[in-house]
Motif scaffolding. Sequence first.
Motif, PDB file in Angstrom:
ATOM      1  N   VAL A   1      46.142  41.394  37.758  1.00  0.00           N
ATOM      2  CA  VAL A   1      45.044  42.033  38.472  1.00  0.00           C
ATOM      3  C   VAL A   1      44.312  42.910  37.468  1.00  0.00           C
ATOM      4  O   VAL A   1      44.905  43.822  36.881  1.00  0.00           O
ATOM      5  CB  VAL A   1      45.532  42.885  39.657  1.00  0.00           C
ATOM      6  N   PHE A   2      43.030  42.630  37.267  1.00  0.00           N
ATOM      7  CA  PHE A   2      42.217  43.359  36.294  1.00  0.00           C
ATOM      8  C   PHE A   2      41.494  44.528  36.960  1.00  0.00           C
ATOM      9  O   PHE A   2      41.535  44.696  38.182  1.00  0.00           O
ATOM     10  CB  PHE A   2      41.200  42.417  35.649  1.00  0.00           C
ATOM     11  N   GLN A   3      40.785  45.313  36.134  1.00  0.00           N
ATOM     12  CA  GLN A   3      40.002  46.427  36.671  1.00  0.00           C
ATOM     13  C   GLN A   3      38.924  45.918  37.619  1.00  0.00           C
ATOM     14  O   GLN A   3      38.619  46.560  38.628  1.00  0.00           O
ATOM     15  CB  GLN A   3      39.362  47.208  35.519  1.00  0.00           C
ATOM     16  N   GLN A   4      38.331  44.781  37.301  1.00  0.00           N
ATOM     17  CA  GLN A   4      37.345  44.135  38.158  1.00  0.00           C
ATOM     18  C   GLN A   4      37.988  42.898  38.796  1.00  0.00           C
ATOM     19  O   GLN A   4      38.857  42.260  38.191  1.00  0.00           O
ATOM     20  CB  GLN A   4      36.114  43.734  37.353  1.00  0.00           C
ATOM     21  N   PRO A   5      37.562  42.530  40.012  1.00  0.00           N
ATOM     22  CA  PRO A   5      38.236  41.433  40.724  1.00  0.00           C
ATOM     23  C   PRO A   5      38.202  40.086  40.014  1.00  0.00           C
ATOM     24  O   PRO A   5      39.124  39.288  40.151  1.00  0.00           O
ATOM     25  CB  PRO A   5      37.482  41.369  42.058  1.00  0.00           C
TER      26      PRO A   5
ATOM     27  N   ALA B   1      48.202  39.257  54.719  1.00  0.00           N
ATOM     28  CA  ALA B   1      49.059  40.351  54.266  1.00  0.00           C
ATOM     29  C   ALA B   1      48.255  41.497  53.655  1.00  0.00           C
ATOM     30  O   ALA B   1      48.685  42.651  53.698  1.00  0.00           O
ATOM     31  CB  ALA B   1      50.078  39.832  53.251  1.00  0.00           C
ATOM     32  N   VAL B   2      47.073  41.181  53.089  1.00  0.00           N
ATOM     33  CA  VAL B   2      46.233  42.245  52.523  1.00  0.00           C
ATOM     34  C   VAL B   2      45.112  42.653  53.482  1.00  0.00           C
ATOM     35  O   VAL B   2      44.153  43.332  53.088  1.00  0.00           O
ATOM     36  CB  VAL B   2      45.641  41.823  51.153  1.00  0.00           C
ATOM     37  N   GLY B   3      45.216  42.222  54.741  1.00  0.00           N
ATOM     38  CA  GLY B   3      44.258  42.654  55.756  1.00  0.00           C
ATOM     39  C   GLY B   3      42.938  41.928  55.746  1.00  0.00           C
ATOM     40  O   GLY B   3      41.925  42.454  56.234  1.00  0.00           O
TER      41      GLY B   3
ATOM     42  N   ALA C   1      41.727  39.908  44.947  1.00  0.00           N
ATOM     43  CA  ALA C   1      42.338  39.793  43.626  1.00  0.00           C
ATOM     44  C   ALA C   1      43.840  40.062  43.688  1.00  0.00           C
ATOM     45  O   ALA C   1      44.637  39.375  43.034  1.00  0.00           O
ATOM     46  CB  ALA C   1      41.658  40.763  42.659  1.00  0.00           C
ATOM     47  N   VAL C   2      44.239  41.059  44.476  1.00  0.00           N
ATOM     48  CA  VAL C   2      45.660  41.354  44.647  1.00  0.00           C
ATOM     49  C   VAL C   2      46.347  40.199  45.364  1.00  0.00           C
ATOM     50  O   VAL C   2      47.448  39.770  44.982  1.00  0.00           O
ATOM     51  CB  VAL C   2      45.842  42.672  45.422  1.00  0.00           C
TER      52      VAL C   2
ATOM     53  N   LEU D   1      44.531  51.016  48.782  1.00  0.00           N
ATOM     54  CA  LEU D   1      45.044  49.857  48.072  1.00  0.00           C
ATOM     55  C   LEU D   1      46.357  50.163  47.353  1.00  0.00           C
ATOM     56  O   LEU D   1      47.200  49.278  47.201  1.00  0.00           O
ATOM     57  CB  LEU D   1      43.992  49.335  47.087  1.00  0.00           C
ATOM     58  N   ARG D   2      46.539  51.397  46.916  1.00  0.00           N
ATOM     59  CA  ARG D   2      47.840  51.764  46.339  1.00  0.00           C
ATOM     60  C   ARG D   2      48.946  51.612  47.389  1.00  0.00           C
ATOM     61  O   ARG D   2      50.028  51.089  47.104  1.00  0.00           O
ATOM     62  CB  ARG D   2      47.811  53.200  45.812  1.00  0.00           C
ATOM     63  N   LEU D   3      48.675  52.093  48.592  1.00  0.00           N
ATOM     64  CA  LEU D   3      49.669  51.984  49.661  1.00  0.00           C
ATOM     65  C   LEU D   3      49.887  50.524  50.050  1.00  0.00           C
ATOM     66  O   LEU D   3      51.015  50.112  50.357  1.00  0.00           O
ATOM     67  CB  LEU D   3      49.229  52.812  50.873  1.00  0.00           C
ATOM     68  N   LEU D   4      48.824  49.732  50.019  1.00  0.00           N
ATOM     69  CA  LEU D   4      48.955  48.301  50.281  1.00  0.00           C
ATOM     70  C   LEU D   4      49.819  47.648  49.212  1.00  0.00           C
ATOM     71  O   LEU D   4      50.709  46.838  49.520  1.00  0.00           O
ATOM     72  CB  LEU D   4      47.573  47.645  50.319  1.00  0.00           C
ATOM     73  N   LEU D   5      49.567  47.980  47.947  1.00  0.00           N
ATOM     74  CA  LEU D   5      50.360  47.405  46.865  1.00  0.00           C
ATOM     75  C   LEU D   5      51.830  47.772  47.029  1.00  0.00           C
ATOM     76  O   LEU D   5      52.724  46.945  46.807  1.00  0.00           O
ATOM     77  CB  LEU D   5      49.834  47.897  45.516  1.00  0.00           C
ATOM     78  N   GLN D   6      52.093  49.005  47.446  1.00  0.00           N
ATOM     79  CA  GLN D   6      53.474  49.422  47.678  1.00  0.00           C
ATOM     80  C   GLN D   6      54.133  48.555  48.763  1.00  0.00           C
ATOM     81  O   GLN D   6      55.280  48.117  48.611  1.00  0.00           O
ATOM     82  CB  GLN D   6      53.525  50.894  48.095  1.00  0.00           C
TER      83      GLN D   6
END
Length: 247
Positions: free
Chosen positions: A86-90, A122-124, A145-146, A174-179
């Motif tokens: 996963v990059f800084q940009q999608p 899963a990512v909404g 991207a995630v 998105l941090r909480l989603l990644l968790q």
Amino acid sequence: MTLTGSTRVHLSGLSKTFHDPRDGRARPVLRDFALDLAAGELVAVVGASGTGKSTLLHVVAGLVPPDAGEVSTVGADGGPPRLGMVFQQPRLLDWCTARQNVVLALEAAGLPGGGADEVLAAVGLADHADAFPTTLSGGQRQRVAVARAFAIEPDLLLLDEPFSALDEITARRLRLLLQELWMARPRAGLLVTHNPLEAALLADRVVVLAGSPARVAAEYRVDRSRPRSPEDPLLFDLHTRIVADLA
């Protein structure tokens, strides 16, 4: 070196120097750098801009060759690892829908494309699977991207400041989603970030880089089970210590 046991990444004696195209001056970024990464472990590398965080990640990914040293990576089956990034940009294909962007990644990994809808849900983004990237918000594009990175079931997930281009409210979500995704699908992961609180929230271990060429200024084991809260005093205390190391 042949990796055994739970080790997924082994870096030893790693060196990398770039040359300024304007005057040819050498700029050493990494010198005799070492790091090990275990299966299921998420390691965050924190440092100021220009410290060499992204260079380190790109060397692990095989995108940038090191000048010297050893880079050994292994997948769950003992062969080369399947990489998700996963990059800084999608970096999505604008002419493909969200679903098609994920399907392309699945097919490139030799996996059936039918899993795209599950990971988008899963990512909404279940209701946006047929949307094109240009019609999505920045946060939604990064969710795609995630989803694309997790969909291929990578042995090693590489995260290059994935939320730095987002506003803080969206980045927090998105941090909480990644968790949540990590708890459901743990794997080896390397996150580079300049955000100490992000590192404390997400990582099992935080490595602080400083100097040029980069050296390990400090290393911390995050002694907190998941799920974690950004308001946890222990995480904020760790954030404060990392800031002091960087200063």
